[in-house]
Design a protein around this motif. Structure first.
Motif, mmCIF file in Angstrom:
data_model
loop_
_atom_site.group_PDB
_atom_site.id
_atom_site.type_symbol
_atom_site.label_atom_id
_atom_site.label_comp_id
_atom_site.label_asym_id
_atom_site.label_seq_id
_atom_site.Cartn_x
_atom_site.Cartn_y
_atom_site.Cartn_z
ATOM 1 N N ILE A 57 34.613 42.557 11.038
ATOM 2 C CA ILE A 57 34.906 42.419 9.606
ATOM 3 C C ILE A 57 35.971 41.331 9.448
ATOM 4 O O ILE A 57 36.976 41.325 10.161
ATOM 5 C CB ILE A 57 35.422 43.734 9.009
ATOM 6 N N LYS A 58 35.738 40.434 8.503
ATOM 7 C CA LYS A 58 36.701 39.368 8.242
ATOM 8 C C LYS A 58 37.348 39.599 6.877
ATOM 9 O O LYS A 58 36.665 39.752 5.869
ATOM 10 C CB LYS A 58 36.010 38.009 8.291
ATOM 11 N N GLU A 67 48.546 30.094 5.510
ATOM 12 C CA GLU A 67 48.870 29.179 6.615
ATOM 13 C C GLU A 67 49.476 29.882 7.826
ATOM 14 O O GLU A 67 49.762 29.242 8.833
ATOM 15 C CB GLU A 67 49.842 28.102 6.126
ATOM 16 N N VAL A 68 49.656 31.188 7.724
ATOM 17 C CA VAL A 68 50.196 31.945 8.855
ATOM 18 C C VAL A 68 49.083 32.183 9.879
ATOM 19 O O VAL A 68 47.931 32.441 9.514
ATOM 20 C CB VAL A 68 50.775 33.300 8.379
ATOM 21 N N GLU A 69 49.427 32.105 11.148
ATOM 22 C CA GLU A 69 48.431 32.297 12.212
ATOM 23 C C GLU A 69 47.770 33.673 12.079
ATOM 24 O O GLU A 69 48.450 34.691 11.942
ATOM 25 C CB GLU A 69 49.099 32.181 13.582
ATOM 26 N N GLY A 70 46.453 33.707 12.107
ATOM 27 C CA GLY A 70 45.709 34.938 11.920
ATOM 28 C C GLY A 70 45.755 35.869 13.117
ATOM 29 O O GLY A 70 46.224 35.504 14.203
ATOM 30 N N ALA A 123 43.182 49.798 10.769
ATOM 31 C CA ALA A 123 42.587 48.522 10.360
ATOM 32 C C ALA A 123 41.928 48.638 8.989
ATOM 33 O O ALA A 123 42.084 47.742 8.136
ATOM 34 C CB ALA A 123 41.565 48.070 11.404
ATOM 35 N N LEU A 124 41.193 49.714 8.746
ATOM 36 C CA LEU A 124 40.553 49.890 7.450
ATOM 37 C C LEU A 124 41.595 50.031 6.342
ATOM 38 O O LEU A 124 41.414 49.495 5.235
ATOM 39 C CB LEU A 124 39.639 51.119 7.477
ATOM 40 N N PRO A 135 48.192 37.902 7.232
ATOM 41 C CA PRO A 135 47.435 36.670 7.446
ATOM 42 C C PRO A 135 45.936 36.983 7.547
ATOM 43 O O PRO A 135 45.520 38.132 7.358
ATOM 44 C CB PRO A 135 47.975 36.164 8.788
ATOM 45 N N ASP A 136 45.165 35.981 7.838
ATOM 46 C CA ASP A 136 43.731 36.181 8.041
ATOM 47 C C ASP A 136 43.499 37.230 9.136
ATOM 48 O O ASP A 136 44.107 37.168 10.207
ATOM 49 C CB ASP A 136 43.094 34.846 8.451
ATOM 50 N N ILE A 137 42.624 38.190 8.838
ATOM 51 C CA ILE A 137 42.346 39.279 9.790
ATOM 52 C C ILE A 137 40.888 39.236 10.217
ATOM 53 O O ILE A 137 39.988 39.119 9.375
ATOM 54 C CB ILE A 137 42.660 40.653 9.166
ATOM 55 N N GLU A 138 40.667 39.357 11.501
ATOM 56 C CA GLU A 138 39.339 39.578 12.061
ATOM 57 C C GLU A 138 39.389 40.930 12.770
ATOM 58 O O GLU A 138 40.072 41.068 13.790
ATOM 59 C CB GLU A 138 38.950 38.460 13.022
#
Length: 481
Positions: A57-58, A67-70, A123-124, A135-138
């Protein structure tokens, strides 16, 4: 009314309770995988489910964190399904019966699935929130972790762009894991002959052993119920001429078996000799393991006279010889890290099916050559008894990374939040970071999690207060720029 609705963090426990209602033993993860896919689609998040039922899930960064490292948030969907002997449950269909006891969430007579349901719930809850900066989460949710990490081995991670992995699969609060052992599964099969014999049917049942996770708890040096049952059976057969009918113990190769049983045909005039020898050997074992397994007991049941298909003398000698010759438990301690098991194996499952004895071992080592040598030793011993060996589920050790910005950030944030410095350790149990690191070059990974006890046993419990503290820690870590 939901059982966990009044404890904090509410969102985390809401998702965790949902997970306890979904049967998700290893190999039965489709329903929980579909649940995660629906979660993502309902919230407009990009999601991918593969043919193994792994899920990615992205979740895009919140405002100001573009701009923060994911990061990659990672855990496994499956759980170990163990139960107390008296409990009736179909792990393929039935939900767990959870309850609150003081500071703990536990299940009635079964494993709880905190390993690793709490990772999925964390995570959910993060991705569901509107007010947690990140930040961006994978999010990567894998299957089959408990039976050989099949999901982590088979998942395609080529689309992932982040190189910071937060694995939430550690059961000791305040400990950050940065390396772990590699391992594999060794399955031995021995063929034997049967013939018809008459006598009194006798059953031995060894129970009450402590058991536990074969990676985390094997250092205790407790007894393995399968190995001890064969030891008792050998003494009883030698004294009475009994003929074995069947034998079984354990249900997971990575769980130290707590109980094991065997059935025999015994000539009526040899019943007392059979009983006496079994009780005497069990007494010796109880004395040897009085500290590690104080509640070990042997029960002996006498049945009626029967005529049954029995394992002949040559077959039983091969069975006993094979089980008692292959080593079990800790084989070597680390020369580099005090108190860390380097190499071990666990006879988790033992069963007789028709004319075959099947043994399932979990092999672990932080030194690949030591793991390979132990596997070769199993093969050579098995060959002496004309038994075959199949090796599967090979996974690599997760090597320590000397330069880890993620580890440094986690240590600093933890100390700021709680006033004490966490421990940074290696463990003997396997986590998926090794396999994922092989797929993602330059990956910086750390594993953490809230406090759990009795993992892989029917006494598994998850600390509520620890879950709340580690939730605050995770949120602070994601918010750090």
């Amino acid at each position: 009314m939901r059982i966990l609705e009044n404890i904090e963090p509410k969102k985390v426990f809401q998702f965790f309770e949902d997970l306890t209602k979904i049967p998700r033993g290893s190999g039965n993860e489709k329903a929980v995988s579909d649940y995660c896919v629906k979660f993502a689609k309902d919230r407009g998040l990009e999601v991918r489910q593969d043919e193994l039922y792994n899920v990615i899930i992205k979740c895009p960064a919140t405002e100001g964190y573009e701009e923060v490292e994911g990061v990659i948030l990672q855990g496994h969907l499956d759980m170990v399904c163990e139960k107390a002997e008296e409990v009736q449950i179909d792990f393929e269909k039935d939900p767990l019966k959870i309850k609150i006891e003081d500071d703990f969430v536990t299940a009635e007579g079964t494993t709880l699935g905190g390993d690793d349901g709490i990772a999925i719930a964390y995570a959910l809850a993060v991705m569901d929130s509107k007010d947690i900066p990140h930040p961006d989460i994978e999010a990567v949710f894998t299957v089959g972790e408990e039976t050989g990490m099949e999901g982590a081995d088979g998942i395609d991670l080529s689309e992932l762009k982040n190189r910071r992995l937060i694995n939430i699969d550690n059961e000791d609060e305040g400990i950050f894991l940065t390396s772990c052992a590699g391992g594999c599964r060794a399955d031995c099969t021995l063929f034997f002959h049967r013939y018809t014999a008459s006598g009194i049917r006798m059953r031995l049942k060894l129970k009450g052993l402590t058991g536990g996770h074969s990676g985390m708890e094997i250092i205790r040096g407790g007894a393995n119920a399968n190995v001890m049952m064969v030891r008792i059976a050998d003494a009883a057969v030698k004294a009475s001429g009994a003929l074995m009918l069947s034998m079984k113990g354990g249900s997971k190769d990575n769980a130290i078996p707590r109980a094991s049983e065997a059935e025999f045909i015994v000539a009526e005039e040899n019943i007392e000799a059979f009983r006496a020898a079994a009780e005497e050997e069990a007494g010796k074992i109880e004395s040897e393991y009085i500290v590690q397994d104080p509640y070990m007991t042997l029960e002996i049941f006498e049945g009626e006279k029967e005529t049954r298909s029995s394992i002949n003398e040559i077959g039983f000698k091969a069975i006993a010889g094979l089980v008692l010759s292959i080593p079990n438990g800790v084989q070597a301690m680390s020369a580099d890290i005090e108190g860390l098991v380097e190499t071990s194996l666990n006879l988790g499952i033992m069963e007789i099916d028709g004319n075959e004895l099947r043994l399932h071992y979990a092999v672990r080592s932080s030194v690949n050559s030591a793991k390979e040598f132990l596997v070769r030793k199993i093969e050579l011993i098995a060959n002496c008894f004309n038994a075959s060996v199949k090796i599967s589920g090979n996974y690599p050790a997760w090597e320590y990374r000397k330069d880890s910005r993620l580890r440094e950030d986690m240590v600093r944030i933890y100390k700021e939040l709680f006033g004490n410095e966490p421990k940074v350790e290696a463990i003997h149990a396997g986590v998926e970071c090794g396999l994922i690191s092989e797929k993602l070059e330059g990956l910086d990974a750390v594993s953490f999690g809230p406090q759990m006890y009795g993992v892989h046993t029917a006494e598994e419990k998850l600390s509520i207060s620890s879950t709340e503290r580690n939730w605050r820690f995770l949120c602070a870590l994601l918010a750090y720029k």
